[in-house]
Design a protein around this motif. Structure first.
Motif, PDB file in Angstrom:
ATOM      1  N   GLU A  74       3.204   9.458 -11.668  1.00 35.99           N
ATOM      2  CA  GLU A  74       2.130   9.614 -10.694  1.00 35.99           C
ATOM      3  C   GLU A  74       1.998   8.424  -9.756  1.00 35.99           C
ATOM      4  O   GLU A  74       1.580   8.577  -8.611  1.00 35.99           O
ATOM      5  N   ARG A  75       2.373   7.241 -10.247  1.00 39.79           N
ATOM      6  CA  ARG A  75       2.228   6.021  -9.450  1.00 39.79           C
ATOM      7  C   ARG A  75       3.497   5.180  -9.534  1.00 39.79           C
ATOM      8  O   ARG A  75       4.164   5.128 -10.565  1.00 39.79           O
ATOM      9  N   ILE A  76       3.773   4.500  -8.425  1.00 34.16           N
ATOM     10  CA  ILE A  76       4.886   3.556  -8.355  1.00 34.16           C
ATOM     11  C   ILE A  76       4.287   2.159  -8.325  1.00 34.16           C
ATOM     12  O   ILE A  76       3.365   1.881  -7.541  1.00 34.16           O
ATOM     13  N   ARG A  77       4.819   1.300  -9.146  1.00 34.32           N
ATOM     14  CA  ARG A  77       4.325  -0.079  -9.217  1.00 34.32           C
ATOM     15  C   ARG A  77       5.449  -1.029  -8.814  1.00 34.32           C
ATOM     16  O   ARG A  77       6.541  -1.004  -9.410  1.00 34.32           O
ATOM     17  N   LEU A  78       5.213  -1.837  -7.777  1.00 30.56           N
ATOM     18  CA  LEU A  78       6.187  -2.813  -7.305  1.00 30.56           C
ATOM     19  C   LEU A  78       5.647  -4.210  -7.571  1.00 30.56           C
ATOM     20  O   LEU A  78       4.558  -4.572  -7.091  1.00 30.56           O
ATOM     21  N   GLU A  79       6.401  -4.995  -8.339  1.00 27.92           N
ATOM     22  CA  GLU A  79       6.014  -6.370  -8.642  1.00 27.92           C
ATOM     23  C   GLU A  79       7.131  -7.304  -8.193  1.00 27.92           C
ATOM     24  O   GLU A  79       8.320  -6.959  -8.271  1.00 27.92           O
ATOM     25  N   TRP A  80       6.756  -8.504  -7.767  1.00 27.14           N
ATOM     26  CA  TRP A  80       7.712  -9.420  -7.162  1.00 27.14           C
ATOM     27  C   TRP A  80       8.040 -10.579  -8.089  1.00 27.14           C
ATOM     28  O   TRP A  80       7.274 -10.895  -9.001  1.00 27.14           O
ATOM     29  N   ASN A  81       9.188 -11.211  -7.843  1.00 28.43           N
ATOM     30  CA  ASN A  81       9.602 -12.356  -8.654  1.00 28.43           C
ATOM     31  C   ASN A  81       9.725 -13.604  -7.784  1.00 28.43           C
ATOM     32  O   ASN A  81       9.393 -13.586  -6.592  1.00 28.43           O
ATOM     33  N   TRP A  82      10.220 -14.671  -8.364  1.00 33.59           N
ATOM     34  CA  TRP A  82      10.270 -15.945  -7.646  1.00 33.59           C
ATOM     35  C   TRP A  82      11.272 -15.937  -6.483  1.00 33.59           C
ATOM     36  O   TRP A  82      11.231 -16.817  -5.614  1.00 33.59           O
ATOM     37  N   LYS A  83      12.137 -14.915  -6.443  1.00 31.17           N
ATOM     38  CA  LYS A  83      13.115 -14.841  -5.361  1.00 31.17           C
ATOM     39  C   LYS A  83      12.600 -14.046  -4.158  1.00 31.17           C
ATOM     40  O   LYS A  83      13.275 -13.949  -3.138  1.00 31.17           O
ATOM     41  N   THR A  84      11.408 -13.464  -4.277  1.00 27.84           N
ATOM     42  CA  THR A  84      10.849 -12.660  -3.185  1.00 27.84           C
ATOM     43  C   THR A  84      10.398 -13.554  -2.033  1.00 27.84           C
ATOM     44  O   THR A  84       9.859 -14.639  -2.251  1.00 27.84           O
ATOM     45  N   GLU A  85      10.613 -13.072  -0.813  1.00 28.21           N
ATOM     46  CA  GLU A  85      10.141 -13.788   0.366  1.00 28.21           C
ATOM     47  C   GLU A  85       8.618 -13.956   0.295  1.00 28.21           C
ATOM     48  O   GLU A  85       7.898 -13.035  -0.091  1.00 28.21           O
ATOM     49  N   ASP A  86       8.131 -15.128   0.688  1.00 28.37           N
ATOM     50  CA  ASP A  86       6.698 -15.412   0.618  1.00 28.37           C
ATOM     51  C   ASP A  86       5.865 -14.398   1.384  1.00 28.37           C
ATOM     52  O   ASP A  86       4.781 -14.010   0.944  1.00 28.37           O
ATOM     53  N   ALA A  87       6.383 -13.963   2.549  1.00 32.07           N
ATOM     54  CA  ALA A  87       5.625 -13.028   3.373  1.00 32.07           C
ATOM     55  C   ALA A  87       5.367 -11.716   2.640  1.00 32.07           C
ATOM     56  O   ALA A  87       4.340 -11.064   2.849  1.00 32.07           O
ATOM     57  N   LYS A  88       6.289 -11.316   1.783  1.00 30.30           N
ATOM     58  CA  LYS A  88       6.126 -10.063   1.041  1.00 30.30           C
ATOM     59  C   LYS A  88       5.350 -10.286  -0.261  1.00 30.30           C
ATOM     60  O   LYS A  88       4.538  -9.447  -0.660  1.00 30.30           O
TER      61      LYS A  88
END
Length: 293
Positions: free
Chosen positions: A144-158
């Protein structure tokens, strides 16, 4: 029943469906292992082929367009060894592969299975819930839901906006692209009323992929979401049905048609009197008009 067992996996056909079971060999891709056994109904097949090589051959299944959400979500970009519809065949098993191919082809002919595209999924897609970490984030889907989580390699803006949750009802499309050469890949979700042309590196609705081992697993998330979206062919048909019908041409009444024929008779009479038509030509033309009346 036809069956072929190889290091890559085992394919079995019982006349109604094919069971594609991944092998346990170390060369079997992570995607195939996670995808597990696939049951492909005969009606989902468009064809089967076997290609011989000097050292090894290859069995290939061709599915009808629109039958498999995995193929739709990946756009045919799954290559060997990740493509579940290819099987490497050792040279000493060529005879078995040819027999397997003939059995499937004969069943397709006997059941008169069409090869045209379908407007409904014939395979269920990966089971949920599932979660995959690759590239610059983790994508999870519970149906029902999509969950997107970021790590230390993700661009700061995102990463600045934090983890993102997308409702399935707000998703209009999903796509998976593998990394190719110097170009990174991605898993991207198209959100209703929020289109974006930002590169995956900066797109908060996309996970950027760099070509590492776990990248293909993101295709499982894409396929699971695709399987729960409206089928593209049916959605396109709904759009066509919703278009206003063009105005129809006015239909001539019987009275209008009768008047036209009377005018034609007068014209023929005038042509006969002036000598343009002979007696025979006038008689034939008059008879044709009277028949229409």
């Amino acid at each position: 029943m036809a069956e072929i067992i190889q290091k890559d996996g085992t394919w079995a056909f019982d006349g109604d469906a094919l069971r594609l079971t991944p092998g346990r060999d170390k060369n079997v891709s992570l995607l195939r292992r996670e995808l597990g056994e696939l049951v492909v109904p005969l009606g989902a097949l468009a064809g089967v082929s076997f290609e011989q090589g000097k050292k090894a051959g290859r069995l290939r299944l061709r599915l009808r367009d629109g039958a498999d959400p995995l193929l739709l979500a990946t756009g045919g970009r799954l290559t060997e060894p990740h493509d579940p519809y290819q099987l490497i065949v050792e040279s000493d098993r060529y005879g078995v592969a040819e027999y397997f191919t003939d059995e499937v082809r004969n069943a397709l002919l006997l059941d008169q299975v069409p090869s045209e595209p379908v407007d409904a999924y014939l395979l269920p897609g990966p089971s949920v819930p599932l979660s995959v970490s690759a590239g610059d984030g983790t994508a999870g889907f519970d149906g029902e839901r999509i969950r997107l989580e970021w790590n230390w390699k993700t661009e700061d803006a995102k990463a600045a906006a934090g983890a993102r949750t997308l409702a399935l009802a707000d998703i209009t499309g999903v796509e998976w692209h593998p990394a190719a050469g110097l170009e990174n890949g991605h898993l991207r979700f198209t959100v209703r009323h929020a289109p974006t042309k930002a590169p995956p590196k900066y797109d908060p609705n996309a996970v950027e992929l760099w070509g590492f081992k776990k990248d293909p697993l993101m295709a499982l998330v894409a396929a699971a979401v695709q399987a729960r979206l409206p089928h593209p062919a049916r959605a396109a048909a709904d759009v066509v049905d919703a278009r206003p019908e063009p105005p129809s041409a006015p239909v001539a009444s019987a009275e209008d048609d009768h008047d036209a024929l009377l005018r034609r008779l007068r014209e023929l009479g005038e042509l006969h009197r002036t000598g343009v038509l002979t007696d025979e030509e006038f008689a034939l033309a008059k008879q044709a008009v009277l028949k229409r009346m």
